[in-house]
Design an enzyme around this catalytic site. Structure first.
Site, PDB file in Angstrom:
ATOM      1  CB  THR A   1      -0.834   0.037   1.299  1.00 27.14           C
ATOM      2  OG1 THR A   1      -1.368  -1.253   1.536  1.00 27.14           O
ATOM      3  CG2 THR A   1      -1.954   1.043   1.219  1.00 27.14           C
TER       4      THR A   1
ATOM      5  N   GLY B   1     -10.087  -4.050   0.505  1.00 25.60           N
ATOM      6  CA  GLY B   1      -9.418  -4.009   1.806  1.00 25.60           C
ATOM      7  C   GLY B   1      -9.763  -2.729   2.555  1.00 25.60           C
TER       8      GLY B   1
ATOM      9  CB  THR C   1       0.394  -0.032   4.889  1.00 24.32           C
ATOM     10  OG1 THR C   1       0.865  -1.195   4.204  1.00 24.32           O
ATOM     11  CG2 THR C   1       1.426   0.393   5.926  1.00 24.32           C
ATOM     12  N   GLY C   2      -1.432  -2.711   5.760  1.00 21.83           N
ATOM     13  CA  GLY C   2      -1.382  -3.970   6.499  1.00 21.83           C
ATOM     14  C   GLY C   2      -2.414  -4.943   5.980  1.00 21.83           C
TER      15      GLY C   2
END
Lengths: 310, 310
Positions: free
Chosen positions: A177, A207, A228-229
């Site tokens: 990301t 997401g 982000t993840g």
């Protein structure tokens, strides 16, 4: 006048120094520096935080190193599906797009949704139709083709896995990301995030990136956050807005709020990843619970900082 | 054992008694009573709150009075696009779908996403492919055809407006969504929401309904919330999770938290609509800032309550 500040990320995950070459690391560092420079130019010219985060994300979308825009990973069908969002902390206006396949810069489409429509969240073909009406640059699939990404996809497809990352080795986890957060000289906050999603993903999976409150959030009263993840966990945790609420309702600092969400709440859920965030005083936090996060940050008239590992 | 509780809604907006006939009102009241009865049966049999809210929403999706499932409004292209979400307050697991066009009961697909996949949020054709793999009932466009809705759409298209509602007069505002929240006898909370979106909508617009944290949220530590209203404002406000955070971080009651979000924060943003919510003690709140909200609620071994106007 406030002392402006800016942070960017290029994804978090299992980023090990042992798996990195000096040449590759230099490329990543340069890309993050370029993104910071683009955002800094906007802020130094008294531009808005929204313009700054969009400018920074644009640089990262156009760099095939990162899983967003040009570097987006392949879906199960061998296509590319991108998500992006932007939010303005002053107006609480937001724009987001999901599952676009031909838009060169999804972050520009998200910005147009925010600035030029009555909507917040558009998806798929409808969002692309709007991109064409706004005369945004569209690309053919070969623009998004990348040999490394294609190999990753073939490997993931063979292993029947869904990879959240753009890592050479598919079994490793890296969450591709890109994002940026900023406070401008007027004290206004903004956040922007963009992604190509998970390698080999199916079913038009969305997401946290384009979900206001989960992957992206900005509010002048508290903070601007880009995540982000592993998106599913950030969605269930409403991660970005949770950081804002901890500040607003518990009077916690940006640092404590980020750490509670990333290092406690997300860890408890099983969610790997990180956040970048800035508050109304220009404080910057870059917190992650994974091995690394591509990241950079800068304050007005200070040195640029770039980091990858813990 | 806890004394279980359940609430349902069928949308909020400009619902004026002057525009309602006794016959029509009776139909609405019966539909809400049917939905409550379906959820109550589950809870009375020691079923889970997730099963109860899905059962209640299913009844409303199958009733053409409401803008969800069978009664979904027409998009600009003359099609139907539905969104739905469900969340379990015990596990914080969630499932959501957006822009599905052929799934008879989007809430069942959202439930399958939650229970049978590693994902939270799927959209469009990908989500429908999964519905087929799960052998969920699919329908042809004529199933969703309704003469009243079609007339509304033709009128909206002629007036070039985007209507958020399923009202006879397009200039009036009514936000067509259905939803349910419940606490079961084990004290577990759940929320579910489903919608056909805005009449004459374009660009695959997604509202708050399928967005975890905005239109739908559940957490055993705080509350379960299902929203209905002008989705863009609920998205920007991260409305459902905001109620949860006010309880968790400010120790406010469910009542105060709902009122702050609906009657203060959303009003300030310009967002019309309402919420239904239940907390871990089985307290029920049904709060709206519009003229009316189709709603019903019941506690174990108590009388059913149905209301429409303020």
């Amino acid at each position: 006048m406030n002392k402006f500040s800016l942070a960017v990320h290029g994804g978090a995950g299992t980023i090990l120094k042992s798996a990195m070459t000096p040449a590759k690391e230099k490329l990543y560092r340069q890309a993050l520096a370029d993104a910071l420079a683009a955002g800094y130019r906007v802020l130094a010219g008294n531009g808005s935080s929204v313009d700054a985060v969009v400018a920074a994300v644009l640089i990262l979308e156009n760099n095939s190193l990162f899983n967003a825009g040009k570097g987006s990973v392949f879906t199960n069908e061998g296509t590319h599906e991108m998500d992006a969002a932007v939010m303005c902390g002053k107006t609480l206006k937001a724009g987001a797009v999901a599952n676009v396949t031909r838009v060169k810069n999804p972050i520009l489409l998200a910005e147009s949704v925010m600035n030029k429509t009555q909507h917040v969240f558009l998806a798929g073909k409808g969002a692309e139709l709007l991109a064409e009406e706004f005369n945004l640059e569209m690309e053919k699939p070969d623009y998004f083709f990348d040999t490394l990404r294609h190999q990753q996809w073939l490997a993931a497809r063979e292993a029947q896995t869904v990879s959240l990352d753009h890592k050479d080795i598919v079994t490793e986890k890296k969450f591709g990301t890109v994002g940026a957060v900023a406070m401008d000289s007027s004290g206004n906050l903004a956040a922007a995030t963009s992604t190509g999603g998970m390698t080999n993903k199916r079913y038009n999976r969305i997401g946290d990136t384009p979900v206001i409150g989960s992957g992206t959030y900005a509010n002048n009263n508290t903070c601007a956050v880009s995540c982000t993840g592993h998106g599913e966990y950030f969605l269930r945790a409403v991660a970005a807005y949770d950081i804002s609420c901890l500040m607003e309702y518990k009077n916690l600092s940006l640092q404590d709020s980020c750490r509670i969400v990333v290092n406690e709440k997300l860890v408890k859920l099983g969610g790997e990843g990180g956040v970048i965030a800035v508050d109304g005083r220009g404080n910057i936090e870059l917190v992650f619970n994974s091995d690394g996060m591509y990241r950079g940050w800068i304050r007005q008239n200070e040195e640029q900082n770039i980091a990858i590992y813990k």
